[in-house]
Every structure is written in structure tokens, then in C-alpha cells.
Design an enzyme around this catalytic site. Structure first.
Site, PDB file in Angstrom:
ATOM      1  CG  HIS A 123      37.194  37.856  45.540  1.00  0.00           C
ATOM      2  ND1 HIS A 123      36.682  37.168  44.459  1.00  0.00           N
ATOM      3  CD2 HIS A 123      37.680  39.016  45.035  1.00  0.00           C
ATOM      4  CE1 HIS A 123      36.863  37.880  43.364  1.00  0.00           C
ATOM      5  NE2 HIS A 123      37.467  39.002  43.683  1.00  0.00           N
ATOM      6  CG  HIS A 153      32.923  41.794  41.994  1.00  0.00           C
ATOM      7  ND1 HIS A 153      33.288  40.507  41.696  1.00  0.00           N
ATOM      8  CD2 HIS A 153      34.084  42.461  42.250  1.00  0.00           C
ATOM      9  CE1 HIS A 153      34.618  40.398  41.761  1.00  0.00           C
ATOM     10  NE2 HIS A 153      35.112  41.559  42.097  1.00  0.00           N
ATOM     11  CB  CYS A 189      38.337  39.341  40.359  1.00  0.00           C
ATOM     12  SG  CYS A 189      39.791  39.445  41.420  1.00  0.00           S
TER      13      CYS A 189
END
Lengths: 398, 207
Positions: free
Chosen positions: A327, A292, A159
Site C-alpha cells: 500500500h 482499493h 490514502c
């Protein structure tokens, strides 16, 4: 520092909240989320998950790129081509070969969406499609579309991938290896990703709630976004419009666990500290943090602790935009870089949707409404499995 | 710009024998499997790191080599924190990949485990060494047919010249079924034993 600046001169994006920069900004300013029940993929989990999906089929995306019907473009490549093409156009690049230009693209899932369709019944048709499986395939297809031949690289660090693509691009500009580089990431949704995250038990069955005490996990999303980075010399020579600058960046590891983030946010703390140092800024100079904030129990607590280690009780305004887009994994760092630049350009902070109650250990309350405020520096975090933590700092393009 | 670098210490593990700087410190029965050998060494040295038993054979081999190396080198924690790691091998994580594959081959006997799956990447070994010694420097893992002294030298010199790390942990750690071979060494500006790709190749070949 001034002669080494890395300017952002173009951006392109396709996500569940819009097919263009303008559509994404409009959705962010109107709290219009893209997270919804899944449409394009027939998964047994469809009633138990919500995703941030681009509502076009592969055939529709291919058509917008004028591809032959028999193409072997994965969803990752299709989304990547669309966003990268937009970025180059946005930067008003007429002749890509006039300057030494690179492409650094990130992906986590690669061409898995095509592979899994043929996994159980392999035939001669599968052979053609399986050539699109590897991560570099999408990069090669984007490079071919844009006519980039000087330098290409593919980054896959979960990620934090796209943030790391941006960092590598910036370093290549600073060291004079490239004059211009297109950087970003792309990830299409696939059963592989859905099932993998389901197995990890970190998917929420509701709209995700970043930084909320009762958060239940993340929503997956798909997207692609790219930035055009150019050196100061190119900006001067071509009299380019600068959208913003990449002022600092940092990447660090946790040295904690193969997959989980450390409880005290060591990697995140180190990444943010390094980025501030490179930008030659004090923590107080940061006006807004695009966190995040995946809404997993592990990430938000760990990231929050890391932010508090830097700021104590005077945490700057912050929010996570994951509840808009889901996400988007290897694209997340790039779409949030685009959102950070949009924040700077418009002096506005985007809301952290679905937040109700602060995490007791942190007492940190994010921005929950669209909020206008003069912004000079925006910090954006992207953290990956294995404690691969990256931070980018953007400044205004004056 | 030429930087003079030195080999601070090196460790070799092969044929059930462990040597440090060319001197054998442990020798065990050649009939033992690698797992038995590794466990015996672990117990004898009383490493007290229970996570060792969860590791796959590649990580165990890398762990043991690094333990012997750091014991000898005795570096300060602040130096350790910035060590660069550049490791390589031939078989990547194939040894564990096969074991994992066995757990998913048969639908009637299907028992995949995340604890095994996590080791189906060779650079997890670097992670294990980093976690044990709290190393947060740059790292890379390369797969090549044989010990590539040139590639390792280029990365090591670059890390030190660019001041990313003062010390670089390098080497070759390979495990494939019953065959294993570990050669690990620590490079820095300090020290007295000159480092070059020729010297390290020679040490690798003759030890």
C-alpha cells in the site's frame, strides 16, 4: 460532454515492481510481486513486516537526477521527481511554458525520512534538511525540475490523496483554469509510517492477501506516479496521442468515524455513485474494478459491501494490485490510475495475488490470473483514513 | 451574478452564556471551567450522545453550538446531508496539542493515547458535527488571526452558487486554555434576515 473531456497523454511511475511503465507492466503480467523483507531502513520490526520497496538508495536516486551531493531531497521528493519527469517525457512535452500548466502532487509522509534521521541529535546540518520536512517541499522540487510556474498544489488526504490530486487537476482542466496539469502522488517509506501503522495493528507479517477471508492486514509500500492531463483542445491542437480519458470521478466522506471506514461502506458507495454519474455511465458499463483492497479486515469488508450495494450479486471482474506493490499510501491512487490505463490499453486485468478463500459475508472472488478481456471502462477506488473516499473512472483513448 | 443569501439562524457561546438569534437561552455561573460549563449544558439539554464525553474542548464547543443551531433551524434530513461546513478559528487545536504533548514529554511517564491524539487536528470538530448530523457536504477549516468575514463569505457564496450545498454552516469556534468563543451561523437562499459579510461581522461584534 465531449468538448470537456480530460485526456491522459503521459504517465510516469517508479514502484517496487519497476522503475518505468514498461517494467511495471511486465511485472503485472508475470505476477512478479515487489513485496519482500525490508532492505533500506534499519527498523526493529524488520523480521515482522514485508514491504514494497524501491531498491535504490537515496544517493542512487539522487544520482539518476544529477543532483548535487549536498542536496536536501527527501525520498518522497526523489521518487516524485523521477516519476513526474518520466510522465512529461512520455507526453512528449517539449516546452512546458507553451501552455498554462499546473502540478498537483500528493504525499502523506513528506520529508519525514530526513527529519527522523536527525530527530535525536539536532545540529546545524539538520536545519538544512528539516526545510524539506513539509508536504509541499516535494511538490516545489518537482515543479522546479519541470519548470512549472503557473499553478502548484499539494494534497494530503491520507490514502485517497493521489486520487484527489487527479480529481482536482481534472476539474481545473474542465473549468478552463489550466490547459495541462501533471497530477499524481509520491510517498517514500519512513520509520514514521512503519511505526504508525504498526501501532494501528494493521500490518501483516506475511504477504498481504486482499479480499481473502483470512487477511491479516496490509504491507506498506513506496512509490510515485504521475499522469499528464490535457484538455481536448490541446489534444487537437498538438495532435497528441491519447492513452486514455478520465471519464468520471467522485469524492465523498463517510460521516462515521475519525479514522475507520463505516461498516456498510457508505463513503465508498457514495464515491462510486458520484463517479458513475459524472461519467454518465450505468454500473454495468464498468468492465473491471481496480479495488482499493488493502487487505485490512476493515477496508476489504467495507469496500466489498459498497461494491455489492451497487452491483448486488453481479459484481464485475475486480482485483487489488496491493499484493504487488504494497500500500503506497498517498501514491496509491496514482499508481493504480497508471495500472488502470495499462489495463485499458492492453485489454487485460491484473491478478489479485495471494487470494485463497472468499470473505464469507461477501462471497466475492477476485481475478487471480492475468486475464485478457476487451475493456472500455475501468473503475479505480482509493479510500483514506477518516472516510475520505475517492473513485476514478477511466475510458479507452480512442 | 449576485445571489441573495440569508442568515437562517445564529448561535453565540461565550462567557458561560448561550444565545440563539441574539436571545440568551442559557447562562451559567462564571466560576465554572469550560468543561464543567459544557457538561452542565449537555445534562440540562439531555442531548443523549455519550460520545460527547470523549471529545476535546474544541469539539465540545462546536458540538454544542451546532446542537442549538440545528434545534432552532429544524432542517429535513435530506437538506442536512448536503450542508457545506466552513469553520475557522485562531488557535487551531493548540489546546489539545498541549495536552497531548504533556503525555509524551517525559520518558519515565509516557502515556500517549490515540483517543487524545485524534483531536490534535482542528477539523476533527467538523468531523464530529458531520458524524452527529450525518452531513456529507463539502467542508473546510481555516486558521486566521481573527474572524475573517470575507473569506467565510467567499466560500459560502461559492458553495451555494455552484449548487454544492443549499445550506452552509459557518463560523468561528476557538478554544485556548480557559478562553473560548463560538459564533456559528447557517446561511441559505431561504430566510428573511439578509446575509452579507458586513452584516455578519456586525452580528459577531455586537452579540
Amino acid at each position: 460532454m465531449s468538448q470537456n473531456r480530460v485526456a491522459i497523454t503521459g504517465m510516469g511511475i517508479i514502484s517496487s515492481i519497476g522503475n518505468t511503465i514498461e517494467e511495471n507492466l511486465h511485472a503485472l503480467l508475470n505476477s512478479k510481486k515487489g513485496v519482500a523483507p525490508i532492505v533500506n531502513i534499519n527498523t526493529r520490526h524488520k523480521n515482522k513486516i514485508k514491504v514494497g520497496e524501491v531498491l535504490q538508495t537515496n544517493a542512487e536516486l539522487a544520482k539518476s537526477l544529477n543532483l548535487d551531493k549536498n542536496n536536501n531531497y527527501s525520498r518522497t521528493a526523489l521518487l516524485g521527481c523521477i516519476a513526474a519527469q518520466q510522465a512529461v517525457k512520455h507526453a512528449n512535452i517539449k516546452d512546458i511554458e507553451a501552455l498554462k500548466t499546473g502540478l498537483i502532487s500528493s504525499t502523506s509522509v513528506g520529508g519525514m525520512d530526513l527529519t527522523e534521521k536527525h530527530f535525536q541529535n539536532y545540529n546545524s546540518e539538520s536545519r538544512r534538511l528539516i526545510n524539506s520536512h513539509h508536504a509541499a517541499d516535494s511538490t516545489e522540487k518537482i515543479a522546479a525540475l519541470l519548470g512549472i510556474t503557473d499553478f502548484t498544489s499539494t494534497i494530503s488526504t491520507a490514502c485517497s490523496s493521489a486520487a484527489n490530486a487527479i480529481i482536482l487537476g481534472a476539474r481545473l482542466i474542465k473549468s478552463g483554469q489550466l490547459d495541462r496539469v501533471i497530477v499524481g502522488g509520491t510517498d517514500g517509506l519512513a520509520k514514521f509510517t512503519i511505526n504508525g501503522f504498526k501501532t494501528l495493528m494493521i500490518l501483516s507479517d506475511t504477504d498481504c492477501t486482499p479480499f481473502d477471508a483470512n487477511r491479516k492486514g496490509l504491507n506498506l509500500g513506496e512509490a510515485a506516479a504521475y499522469l499528464v492531463l490535457e484538455s481536448d483542445a490541446v489534444v487537437k491542437q498538438d495532435n497528441k496521442t491519447v492513452l486514455g480519458y478520465l471519464a468520471g470521478y467522485g469524492n465523498a466522506n463517510d460521516a462515521f468515524h475519525q479514522t475507520a471506514s463505516s461498516e456498510n461502506g457508505e463513503g465508498a458507495f457514495l464515491a462510486m455513485s458520484k463517479a458513475l454519474k459524472i461519467a454518465e455511465l450505468n454500473p454495468i458499463d464498468i468492465n473491471y474494478i481496480n479495488a482499493h483492497g488493502t487487505a485490512t479486515p476493515n477496508n476489504d469488508l467495507s469496500e466489498g459491501k459498497a461494491i455489492k450495494r451497487i452491483y448486488g450479486d453481479s459484481v464485475p471482474d475486480f482485483s487489488s494490485t496491493k499484493a504487488f506493490t504494497g500500500h503506497t499510501l498517498a501514491a496509491a491512487g496514482a499508481i493504480e490510475a497508471v495500472y488502470s490505463i495499462l489495463a485499458l490499453q492492453n485489454d487485460v486485468m491484473f491478478p489479485n495475488l495471494n487470494f485463497k478463500t472468499a470473505i464469507p459475508e461477501l462471497s466475492m472472488v477476485p481475478i487471480t490470473e492475468v486475464t485478457k478481456k476487451p475493456l472500455n471502462y475501468v473503475l479505480s477506488n482509493s479510500f483514506g483514513f477518516g472516510g475520505n473516499c475517492s473513485t476514478l473512472i477511466f475510458s479507452k483513448g480512442l | 451574478m449576485k445571489t441573495n443569501l440569508n442568515i437562517i439562524t445564529f448561535c453565540r457561546i461565550k462567557n458561560h452564556s448561550i444565545s440563539i438569534n441574539g436571545k440568551e437561552v442559557i447562562q451559567k455561573d462564571s466560576q465554572l471551567t469550560f468543561s464543567e460549563f459544557a457538561k452542565l449544558v449537555y445534562k440540562e439539554k439531555a442531548f443523549a450522545y455519550p460520545k460527547f464525553f470523549k471529545m476535546d474542548n474544541l469539539s465540545k464547543l462546536g458540538f454544542l453550538a451546532s446542537e442549538f443551531l440545528f434545534e432552532k433551524a429544524d432542517l429535513d434530513a435530506h437538506i442536512k446531508e448536503n450542508i457545506g461546513i466552513v469553520l475557522s478559528n485562531k488557535s487551531a487545536s493548540l489546546d489539545t496539542d498541549r495536552k497531548y504533548q504533556e503525555t509524551i514529554n517525559d520518558k519515565a511517564n509516557y502515556f500517549p493515547s490515540p483517543a487524545v491524539f485524534v483531536y490534535t487536528l482542528a477539523n476533527i470538530m467538523i468531523g464530529e458535527i458531520s458524524i452527529k448530523h450525518q452531513i456529507k457536504g463539502e467542508n473546510a477549516f481555516f486558521v486566521s488571526d481573527k474572524f475573517n468575514e470575507l473569506l467565510l463569505e467567499q466560500y459560502t457564496v461559492s458553495l451555494i452558487q455552484n449548487k454544492k450545498s443549499s445550506h452552509v454552516l459557518c463560523g468561528w469556534i476557538d478554544v485556548d486554555k480557559d478562553k473560548y468563543d463560538a459564533f456559528m451561523y447557517l446561511v441559505a437562499k431561504e430566510g428573511t434576515q439578509n446575509y452579507s459579510k458586513e452584516i455578519i461581522k456586525n452580528i459577531y461584534t455586537t452579540n
